[in-house]
Scaffold this active site. Structure first.
Site, PDB file in Angstrom:
ATOM      1  CG  LEU A   1      -1.952  -1.187   1.245  1.00 38.92           C
ATOM      2  CD1 LEU A   1      -2.107  -1.345   2.594  1.00 38.92           C
ATOM      3  CD2 LEU A   1      -2.547  -0.927   0.217  1.00 38.92           C
TER       4      LEU A   1
ATOM      5  CG  HIS B   1       3.578 -10.595   8.364  1.00 38.62           C
ATOM      6  ND1 HIS B   1       3.167 -10.395   6.678  1.00 38.62           N
ATOM      7  CD2 HIS B   1       4.921 -11.173   8.799  1.00 38.62           C
ATOM      8  CE1 HIS B   1       4.739 -11.148   6.270  1.00 38.62           C
ATOM      9  NE2 HIS B   1       5.545 -11.462   7.577  1.00 38.62           N
TER      10      HIS B   1
END
Length: 220
Positions: free
Chosen positions: A94, A110
């Site tokens: 992003l 994650h």
């Protein structure tokens, strides 16, 4: 009022399913208002539609660069006025303007014990490195890839017989599907916040991410 949650996916959507179940049974005081994927073939889209959740496909292939894609993605999300944007296997890096726009309400999960193994192929890298422990981390998203302040981590022991596939499956089932709904529950009720670059949990700044022992009974 329950939190409006937008979920971004690129694949199977297993964390999406865990979040949806936790919202449906009241463990998360929130509702998923939209699921967005950059891949039309993402299996998680089918699940969302089966649950009556609005879906949008926004293919990155239709945009010349990350900046224009992220502007379009922000426009889609902002139509739903999300209180929380949850990245759940969204395979996109992003841009800083996107991250800044949703700062403090943008979470990611994650599959590693950050700061160890940021980026891709975390299970393979853990095995190659000979790690004795592996796991997953829920963190606030900042401009640094996989570098935002961690809210909660779960650890497990790496077995001698583990393969990349078995390790990935254990991390998903034993850790990810528990800690992500829990983190969202905390955020939705105001227990956790991003405060001056650090995680504030129930009025105190965390020196280290919370562990599995912090899970509430409903998430264990």
């Amino acid at each position: 009022m329950s939190a409006a949650i937008a979920v971004l996916i690129s694949g199977r959507g297993r964390n999406l399913q865990a979040i949806a179940r936790a919202c449906a049974d009241g463990r998360v005081d929130g509702r998923i208002v939209v699921v967005v994927s950059n891949r039309v073939e993402a299996d998680g889209l089918r699940y969302a539609r089966q649950q009556g959740i609005e879906t949008t496909v926004l293919s990155h292939r239709d945009y010349p660069d990350r900046e224009s894609y992220d502007r379009a993605l922000m426009a889609v999300l902002d139509r739903h006025a999300p209180d929380v944007v949850a990245l759940a296997g969204f395979m996109r890096i992003l841009t800083p303007p996107f991250v800044a726009h949703y700062r403090g309400r943008l979470l990611n999960i994650h599959p590693s014990l950050l700061p160890r193994h940021p980026g891709l192929d975390t299970h393979r890298r853990a095995l190659v490195a000979g790690d004795v422990e592996h796991g997953a981390t829920v963190h606030f998203v900042t401009e640094q890839l996989d570098g935002g302040p961690a809210i909660i981590q779960g650890k497990l022991n790496v077995h001698a017989q583990d393969t990349e596939a078995t390790l990935a499956e254990r991390v998903m089932n034993e850790i990810e599907l528990k800690i992500y709904p829990q983190a969202l529950a905390w955020l939705a009720r105001g227990d956790v916040a991003l405060d001056d670059g650090a995680v504030r949990f129930r009025g105190r700044h965390l020196d280290a991410p919370l562990g599995l022992d912090a899970l509430e009974a409903a998430f264990r």
